[in-house]
Enzyme design. Structure first.
Site, PDB file in Angstrom:
ATOM      1  N   LYS A 150      39.276  33.441  44.339  1.00 28.29           N
ATOM      2  CA  LYS A 150      39.457  32.146  43.591  1.00 28.29           C
ATOM      3  C   LYS A 150      39.579  30.821  44.307  1.00 28.29           C
ATOM      4  O   LYS A 150      39.088  29.981  43.997  1.00 28.29           O
ATOM      5  CB  LYS A 150      40.952  32.419  42.659  1.00 28.29           C
ATOM      6  CG  LYS A 150      40.496  33.286  41.441  1.00 28.29           C
ATOM      7  CD  LYS A 150      41.381  33.821  40.646  1.00 28.29           C
ATOM      8  CE  LYS A 150      40.879  34.885  39.736  1.00 28.29           C
ATOM      9  NZ  LYS A 150      42.109  35.860  39.132  1.00 28.29           N
ATOM     10  N   GLU A 174      49.199  28.006  40.291  1.00 27.29           N
ATOM     11  CA  GLU A 174      48.857  26.868  39.765  1.00 27.29           C
ATOM     12  C   GLU A 174      49.599  26.372  38.581  1.00 27.29           C
ATOM     13  O   GLU A 174      50.087  27.109  38.127  1.00 27.29           O
ATOM     14  CB  GLU A 174      47.276  27.060  39.186  1.00 27.29           C
ATOM     15  CG  GLU A 174      47.052  28.143  38.339  1.00 27.29           C
ATOM     16  CD  GLU A 174      45.604  28.315  37.758  1.00 27.29           C
ATOM     17  OE1 GLU A 174      44.822  27.979  38.631  1.00 27.29           O
ATOM     18  OE2 GLU A 174      45.229  28.619  36.725  1.00 27.29           O
ATOM     19  N   HIS A 222      47.643  38.230  28.258  1.00 26.96           N
ATOM     20  CA  HIS A 222      46.442  37.518  28.960  1.00 26.96           C
ATOM     21  C   HIS A 222      45.055  38.114  28.767  1.00 26.96           C
ATOM     22  O   HIS A 222      44.121  37.902  29.701  1.00 26.96           O
ATOM     23  CB  HIS A 222      46.923  37.181  30.410  1.00 26.96           C
ATOM     24  CG  HIS A 222      48.130  36.325  30.538  1.00 26.96           C
ATOM     25  ND1 HIS A 222      48.217  35.150  30.047  1.00 26.96           N
ATOM     26  CD2 HIS A 222      49.413  36.818  31.001  1.00 26.96           C
ATOM     27  CE1 HIS A 222      49.607  34.679  30.461  1.00 26.96           C
ATOM     28  NE2 HIS A 222      50.135  35.761  30.852  1.00 26.96           N
ATOM     29  N   ARG A 270      29.374  39.235  36.382  1.00 24.36           N
ATOM     30  CA  ARG A 270      29.010  40.493  35.636  1.00 24.36           C
ATOM     31  C   ARG A 270      28.744  40.243  34.253  1.00 24.36           C
ATOM     32  O   ARG A 270      29.007  38.977  33.833  1.00 24.36           O
ATOM     33  CB  ARG A 270      29.980  41.462  35.983  1.00 24.36           C
ATOM     34  CG  ARG A 270      31.336  40.771  35.420  1.00 24.36           C
ATOM     35  CD  ARG A 270      32.311  41.759  35.319  1.00 24.36           C
ATOM     36  NE  ARG A 270      33.683  41.257  35.168  1.00 24.36           N
ATOM     37  CZ  ARG A 270      34.368  40.711  34.211  1.00 24.36           C
ATOM     38  NH1 ARG A 270      33.846  40.755  32.913  1.00 24.36           N
ATOM     39  NH2 ARG A 270      35.513  40.204  34.262  1.00 24.36           N
TER      40      ARG A 270
END
Lengths: 161, 480
Positions: free
Chosen positions: B115, B199, B234, B291
């Site tokens: 990331k 974050e 999530h 993907r």
């Protein structure tokens, strides 16, 4: 004299019934095993999927869900009332695995005193780690499993004193 | 391409086999010991056992999969989603063995898989991003310092993660240390890499992602957005296309941003760029999934394109058969992921045998399914049984069709998210389109499902009772 019945549905719900229970249900036949029902002005289509009169067992399908109904007849209820049925113990005295999985870690030891919601162990299932919390305050009597073992749903993991 | 090996299982393996067969390409399935009776094994032209039920000794075992490709003479491998689909080392090995990898280059996978590197790569294109750590960390104290700087609530994410695994929200300082420990441990177990990053947690966020396609001739297009805000743990459960909040201008802006993200890593194939959209409709780049996505069918329905077919054509070196201006949205599609989970018990996995398993069918109803009646739901893999997708002229019609389809979907033996799906479809917030990723936390009340079920159980009891009384009358007649 009115007859009293009890319905047990999916082994989860219990309803007491007598012939007057049916008085506010408006039922018309729409097929060999299908009915249209009006109850509380709600319109519902149902199907009787199987019926077994001798065991008083019926399978009913309503709006995408299937219900197994077991009826206790007045005779069944009489026997129960006479005390021949076995009484169950409702106290929480053990913690069972809520799902199959792998025991990653155990946080408590035998003889330890725990509060309600104390983390007891971590069970990994479907790649998620789930912390199992204590259902009550108490003392750990024994831990039936060891770290790293796979357990089936319902396996007793910990018992309380 | 003559023969395609599908390095996956379940509904996605079935989905890929269907497109390959339509294109006249032979197929090779692989399966673990517990999947012998799975539909993908029976549908493919060939099926090879690759080992034990544990993913590590079967669906994640590169050596075995490549060996099967060679022995079977497959000239291409489609990784599906999950398992090895975003493993750069696997793509690298497949390619170096002279086999076509249906997906992007190992380099694109590697860059977008980290990331932090992904953020660095796209930064040249002026793509908006959420404030957070610049480097992956494993130290709780360093985490605390950063968290204080950007302010709580914060989000901890596995650097190598995906699918909500190793991801935790921390609301207050006191919870940080223990949540860090869990997140690192989960990340290590799931990805073999304990690095996490931190974050700022955007409040009222919507999860909106853009489908992109890029060929080897330098063409990159977007196929509009998917709204994936209805999530539990999530992880997405309900997805739809188009999103009810995007204006044509914002749609185009996000589409162009997604194309830029794809270009920044020289992307080839089908990919998805995920964005967070805040309450004021600002969007932030989250990550790129290199993907095919689980929820790709909603895009297929509103654009009329077969994404698996396009992936295969791109892998064969063909040019995209359309340009951006040829693409248009038509109708509305909603997907419900049918998981073997109990919505009345915190969405815990509910494994067992599918005693009854019958799929709904009809115009506008599509089921991408990986199971059959009497099959066991194994504990070793993701508990998704199928995806129920409904397509209609507009959103309201699609919601109504979904409710009917849920009613006609028969599953007995395990609990599923079907009842949760019908809760969502009937909820005012979902119907109005005014919801965010907190939908479940804010609105979901298992009691509503429980009460509806109890009401129906009572009706069932009454009907059974009336049947019993009728049967008794009939049986008494001879003695009367």
């Amino acid at each position: 004299m009115a007859e009293f019945f009890r319905a047990r549905v999916n082994s989860t719900y219990e309803f007491d019934l007598s012939e007057t229970s049916l008085s506010d249900m408006d039922q018309i036949r729409t097929g060999p095993d299908a009915y249209h029902i009006l109850k509380d002005n709600r319109s519902v289509h149902i199907t009787v999927e199987s019926s077994d009169f001798f065991n008083a067992r019926y399978t009913i399908r309503i709006e995408g869900e299937t219900f197994e109904v077991d009826l206790d007849t007045p005779l069944d209820l009489f026997i129960e009332k006479m005390g021949f049925a076995v009484a169950g113990d409702n106290a929480v005295d053990k913690v069972a695995a809520p799902m199959p999985g792998l025991l990653l870690s155990i946080y408590v030891t035998e003889g330890q005193e725990v509060e309600k919601d104390t983390p007891l162990l971590v069970l990994e299932a479907m790649k998620m780690e789930n912390v199992i919390l204590s259902p009550r305050k108490g003392i750990i009597d024994s831990i039936m499993v060891s770290q790293g073992t796979s357990v089936e749903k319902g396996t007793v993991l910990i018992s309380f004193r | 391409m003559k023969k395609l090996l599908i390095a996956n299982r379940g509904e996605i393996a079935v989905r890929i086999i269907h497109s390959a067969h339509k294109m006249g390409i032979a197929t090779v399935a692989v399966y673990s010991d517990v999947d012998r009776d799975a539909p993908h094994v029976q549908l493919a032209g060939e099926a090879w056992n690759i080992g034990g039920p544990d993913s590590a000794s079967s669906y994640l075992d590169m050596d075995k999969i490549i060996a099967v490709a060679k022995s079977s003479g497959a000239d291409a491998i489609h990784p599906g989603y999950g398992f090895l689909s975003e493993n750069a080392a696997f793509a690298e090995r497949v390619t170096s063995e002279g086999i076509i990898f249906v997906g992007p280059s190992p380099e694109s996978i590697r860059v977008m898989g980290s990331k932090l590197e992904a953020k660095a790569t796209v930064s040249a294109y002026d793509i908006p991003m959420v404030p957070g750590t610049e480097a992956a960390i494993t130290d709780a104290e360093a985490a605390m310092e950063i968290a204080r700087k950007i302010g709580f609530p914060i989000l901890i994410k596995a650097s190598a993660g995906g699918g909500g695994k190793g991801m935790r929200i921390v609301e207050k300082e006191g919870d940080l240390a223990s949540q860090m420990e869990r997140a690192i441990s989960e990340a290590k177990a799931a990805f073999g890499d304990g690095a996490v990053f931190i974050e700022k947690y955007v409040s009222s966020p919507r999860h909106i992602e853009v489908q992109v396609l890029a060929d080897t001739h330098g063409n990159t297009v977007h196929l509009f957005e998917r709204e994936c805000s209805i999530q539990r743990r999530h992880q997405k459960v309900v997805e739809e296309a188009p999103s009810s909040v995007l204006t044509p201008e914002l749609r185009e802006k996000m589409g162009q941003a997604a194309i830029h993200v794809a270009r920044s890593c020289n992307y080839v194939g089908a990919g998805t760029v995920e964005f967070l959209l805040d309450a004021s409709h600002n969007f932030y780049f989250l990550e790129m999934n290199t993907r095919l996505q689980v929820e790709h069918p909603v895009t297929e329905l509103v654009t009329g394109k077969d994404l698996v077919r396009l992936q295969i054509e791109i892998a064969m070196g063909q040019e995209l058969p359309f340009k951006q201006e040829d693409l248009a949205l038509k109708g509305h599609a909603i997907e419900l992921r049918v998981y073997a989970e109990d919505p009345l018990n915190n969405f815990l996995p509910s494994t067992g045998t599918l005693e009854t398993y019958q799929l709904p069918s009809g115009p506008g109803i599509r089921v991408d399914n990986g199971f059959k009646e009497k099959m066991k739901v194994p504990i070793y893999y993701d508990p998704m049984l199928s995806k129920l997708i409904c397509y209609a002229n507009d959103r309201t019609e699609a919601i109504q069709l979904m409710l009917k389809a849920i009613e006609n979907y028969r599953v007995e033996g395990v609990e599923t998210t079907l009842s949760f799906g019908s809760f969502v479809m009937q909820h005012p917030a979902f119907k109005s389109g005014e919801f965010d990723t907190h939908f479940v936390k804010q609105y979901y009340d298992p009691e509503v499902i429980a009460r509806t079920r109890e009401y129906k159980a009572h009706l069932a009891a009454l009907v059974a009772f009336s049947e019993y009384l009728k049967d008794r009358k009939i049986l008494r007649l001879p003695n009367a």
